[in-house]
Design a protein around this motif. Structure first.
Motif, PDB file in Angstrom:
ATOM      1  N   TYR A 316      49.509  57.295  48.793  1.00  0.00           N
ATOM      2  CA  TYR A 316      48.754  57.739  47.609  1.00  0.00           C
ATOM      3  C   TYR A 316      47.619  56.806  47.209  1.00  0.00           C
ATOM      4  O   TYR A 316      46.792  57.173  46.378  1.00  0.00           O
ATOM      5  CB  TYR A 316      49.714  57.992  46.438  1.00  0.00           C
ATOM      6  N   ASP A 317      47.576  55.607  47.794  1.00  0.00           N
ATOM      7  CA  ASP A 317      46.447  54.721  47.509  1.00  0.00           C
ATOM      8  C   ASP A 317      45.283  55.199  48.377  1.00  0.00           C
ATOM      9  O   ASP A 317      44.963  54.607  49.406  1.00  0.00           O
ATOM     10  CB  ASP A 317      46.840  53.273  47.836  1.00  0.00           C
ATOM     11  N   ASP A 321      42.534  50.389  47.888  1.00  0.00           N
ATOM     12  CA  ASP A 321      42.201  49.161  47.158  1.00  0.00           C
ATOM     13  C   ASP A 321      43.466  48.435  46.706  1.00  0.00           C
ATOM     14  O   ASP A 321      43.422  47.571  45.832  1.00  0.00           O
ATOM     15  CB  ASP A 321      41.289  49.477  45.966  1.00  0.00           C
ATOM     16  N   SER A 322      44.599  48.801  47.291  1.00  0.00           N
ATOM     17  CA  SER A 322      45.879  48.170  46.950  1.00  0.00           C
ATOM     18  C   SER A 322      46.226  48.289  45.475  1.00  0.00           C
ATOM     19  O   SER A 322      46.883  47.415  44.905  1.00  0.00           O
ATOM     20  CB  SER A 322      45.885  46.702  47.358  1.00  0.00           C
ATOM     21  N   THR A 351      48.860  44.113  36.389  1.00  0.00           N
ATOM     22  CA  THR A 351      47.865  45.135  36.732  1.00  0.00           C
ATOM     23  C   THR A 351      46.632  44.437  37.300  1.00  0.00           C
ATOM     24  O   THR A 351      46.482  43.223  37.183  1.00  0.00           O
ATOM     25  CB  THR A 351      47.459  45.954  35.491  1.00  0.00           C
ATOM     26  N   THR A 352      45.753  45.222  37.892  1.00  0.00           N
ATOM     27  CA  THR A 352      44.529  44.640  38.443  1.00  0.00           C
ATOM     28  C   THR A 352      43.520  44.434  37.314  1.00  0.00           C
ATOM     29  O   THR A 352      43.765  44.836  36.174  1.00  0.00           O
ATOM     30  CB  THR A 352      43.900  45.594  39.471  1.00  0.00           C
ATOM     31  N   ARG A 359      49.932  47.015  43.865  1.00  0.00           N
ATOM     32  CA  ARG A 359      51.112  47.245  44.701  1.00  0.00           C
ATOM     33  C   ARG A 359      52.290  46.401  44.192  1.00  0.00           C
ATOM     34  O   ARG A 359      53.416  46.875  44.084  1.00  0.00           O
ATOM     35  CB  ARG A 359      50.804  46.864  46.151  1.00  0.00           C
ATOM     36  N   HIS A 360      51.958  45.157  43.823  1.00  0.00           N
ATOM     37  CA  HIS A 360      52.990  44.262  43.316  1.00  0.00           C
ATOM     38  C   HIS A 360      53.579  44.808  42.004  1.00  0.00           C
ATOM     39  O   HIS A 360      54.793  44.853  41.813  1.00  0.00           O
ATOM     40  CB  HIS A 360      52.357  42.873  43.121  1.00  0.00           C
TER      41      HIS A 360
END
Ligand code: GTP
Ligand code: MG
Length: 619
Positions: A316-317, A321-322, A351-352, A359-360
């Protein structure tokens, strides 16, 4: 699927109901028959669908209307028998028998009906012309069959159709009036399509179709059959085939075709493989497989579980962009009847920079779900098709039930990889800031960017070169801590505000009340360490208190710290205390485990030597 099938034969007198039953059982036409045959049960192993089948006769001259009503209620399917040579017995199908069987039933709850034209040996043509309008009028009529009790034509077929009407009913799948699949069936097949579309290109490729075919029917399609399927779809739809694969519309069309050609069992086999029951709901047995979690044990996702979740993330990514954007996350959960992760997930995990789930962070949220509510977590894995895609018996194989906590304590070490820490302190101490700093967010300088709030945060920490998940839970002290179980956790983090003189007293009392006698390790944290320290209004200073109770000295925390490493040490210490609960942390600070063990060995040696000398002197 039903465990047994009850077939009731109805119809005008002398159409041959009893003769049909006797012909089936005796495999020859009985010249003499009683008015009504005894109920017979055909054992599972001799029926085509392998389910025990009861066949029930009716005779107007032997049975009252009440008894007839009762029999109709008990029946799973009704065969309305008529005599192909007598028009008047056909008229009674719609004038009497169908209204009697389904007159009061609501749409969708009607008993399936099969029309049986008996005595075909006495007529050369077919009764179809008269029967078709009736079939069109009543959607509960599954099929019709002409047969002869006399020359045994179509007798076993008749009972096979009846059985099939019960085991693979049309009603939930297909609307014969609209000539299309019903909405719940479309929903179920759409989920099946999404799960089977492993690379998420909205097309089932040959490889994906083969895996699908294999998991539903046990063997892959022959290459020619695969081409034939695609050709049929291509010829009959405008968008059913794309890039040499089946689109969702193509897949739905194919199933419509199966049903229209009387091959419902094909669609039912697919639906059942993916966990659906007769009303097209996912079965409880599928969503909630039995898993026993004894008291004191916790639940974690294991290697298989992680592998599956990584695969799903990759699927689904879409922009690689991980991280999962809100749209990608919604797509991931498109196979759910509801959105399982609310806005609070953005406050729970790392979160990014754009605020997407990394992903983490995604794995952290799954870890939390497996820890807090394993049955929910198994349900989620069920929606995602875990058992089908991983070829596992059930979702159970994705999780590990850890060893009992008390056993861990005896052994002095835990194999677990997830630990729960309760963060306890009076209102305004900075618990939320502490939780958010753990996932890399500074709510003091940046404000709380999320609209949602979470009582949990989850991240990983390195302990003795191993990666462990630590769950922080912020305890609302004014509503919780009423019962003893509120205190239970793997490590308690007692937090007080260094700048507030009242603050420590509260922590000390919580400690004495809930933790002093328990075996839960405790770590004290002094928050707002950047502010001037106030003298705490408590009998002893926090440091003395810790010394007295053999606790490690309070660890200073500041949400404003420029050096996040200093704060990270606190989280690692919490995980460390949870992992080695038998070691009171008082002298553990900075002393590596191996050194403690080595020192322990040295003490024994010295003692042993002393004992030896004492003994020797007495000789
Ligand atoms: P009731 O019990 O009175 O409701 O009748 P029924 O529907 O059970 O009919 P039954 O089996 O008693 O058959 C009525 C008559 O039709 C008997 O004389 C049978 O021999 C005859 N019959 C039944 N089936 C056939 C058939 O397939 N062909 C021919 N030619 N005669 C049949
Ligand atoms: Mg009879």
């Amino acid at each position: 699927m039903k465990r047994d099938v009850r077939i009731l034969l109805l119809g005008e007198p002398k159409v041959g109901k009893t003769s049909l039953i006797m012909s089936l059982v005796g495999e020859e036409f009985p010249e003499e028959v009683p008015l009504r045959a005894e109920e017979i049960t055909i054992p599972a192993d001799v029926t085509p669908e392998k389910v025990p089948t009861h066949i029930v006769d009716y005779s107007e001259s032997e049975q009252t209307d009440e008894v007839l009503k009762e029999e109709i209620v008990k029946a799973n399917v009704v065969c309305v028998v008529y005599d192909v040579t007598k028009e008047e017995t056909i008229d009674m199908i719609k004038n009497k028998w169908i209204p009697l069987v389904n007159g009061d039933a609501e749409k969708g709850h009607k008993v399936p009906i099969i029309l049986v034209g008996n005595k075909s040996d006495l007529r050369s043509g077919s009764s179809m012309e008269t029967i078709l309008p009736i079939m069109n009028q009543f959607s509960e009529i599954e099929t019709c069959v002409e047969c002869s009790a006399k020359n045994l034509k179509n007798i076993s077929e008749l009972f096979y159709y009846a059985q099939k009407a019960v085991l693979h009913p049309t009603a939930p799948l297909y609307d014969p009036e609209d000539k299309q699949l019903k909405a719940p069936c479309v929903r179920a097949l759409t989920r099946i399509f999404c799960v089977s579309d492993q690379d998420n290109d909205r097309i089932l490729s040959d490889a994906e179709l083969n895996i699908f075919q294999k998991s539903c029917f046990g063997n892959p399609l022959a290459p020619q059959a695969l081409e034939d399927v695609k050709t049929v779809v291509w010829k009959n739809t405008s968008d059913g085939v794309q890039d040499n694969g089946l689109t969702l519309n193509g897949f739905l069309f194919l199933n419509t075709l199966f049903i229209q050609r009387g091959r419902h069992e094909t669609t039912w086999t697919i639906l059942r493989r993916f966990g659906y029951d007769d009303s097209l709901e996912l079965l409880d047995d599928y969503l909630y497989p039995q898993l026993r979690v004894p008291a004191g044990c916790t639940t974690e996702l294991n290697r298989l579980g992680h592998q599956f979740l990584h695969r799903l993330f990759d699927k689904y990514d879409e922009d690689k962009d991980s991280a999962l954007s809100p749209t990608e996350l919604r797509n991931l959960f498109c196979v759910f009847p509801y959105m399982p992760w609310g806005a609070e997930v953005y406050a729970t995990v790392p979160t990014t920079e754009e605020g997407y789930i990394s992903r983490h962070g995604y794995l952290c949220q799954w870890t939390l779900s497996a820890y807090l509510d394993i049955h929910r977590c198994l349900e989620y894995l069920g929606y995602l098709g875990y058992p089908i895609l991983t070829e596992q018996e059930s979702q159970i194989t994705a999780v590990t039930v850890t060893q009992e906590k008390e056993v861990d304590k005896e052994k002095g070490q835990s194999q677990r990889s997830v630990f729960l820490c309760k963060v306890i302190g009076p209102r305004g101490t900075g618990k939320t800031a502490f939780l958010q700093a753990f996932v890399g967010r500074n709510i003091v300088t940046n404000g709380s960017s999320q609209s949602a709030f979470s009582l949990y945060t989850v991240n990983t920490v390195q302990v003795s070169n191993q990666e462990k998940y630590l769950i922080l839970y912020e305890v609302d002290v004014e509503t919780e801590f009423l019962k003893a179980s509120d205190a239970s956790c793997d490590v308690a983090c007692l937090m007080y505000d260094t700048s507030d003189p009242q603050s420590f007293d509260y922590c000390a009392s919580i400690y004495k009340q809930h933790y002093m006698e328990s075996r839960v390790p405790c770590v004290l944290v002094a928050s707002k360490a950047d502010l001037p320290e106030a003298k705490q209004l408590h009998g002893t200073t926090p440091t003395e208190f810790c010394y007295k109770h053999r606790l490690p000295p309070p660890l200073p925390f500041s949400a404003l710290a420029h050096d996040s490493n200093r704060n990270d040490i606190i989280y690692t210490k919490l995980a460390w205390a949870a992992m080695f609960p038998h070691l009171d942390g008082s002298d553990a600070n900075g002393t590596p485990l191996w050194l403690k063990v080595a020192l322990g060995a040295a003490v024994v040696t010295v003692l042993g030597f002393a004992v030896y000398r004492a003994l020797a002197r007495h000789k």
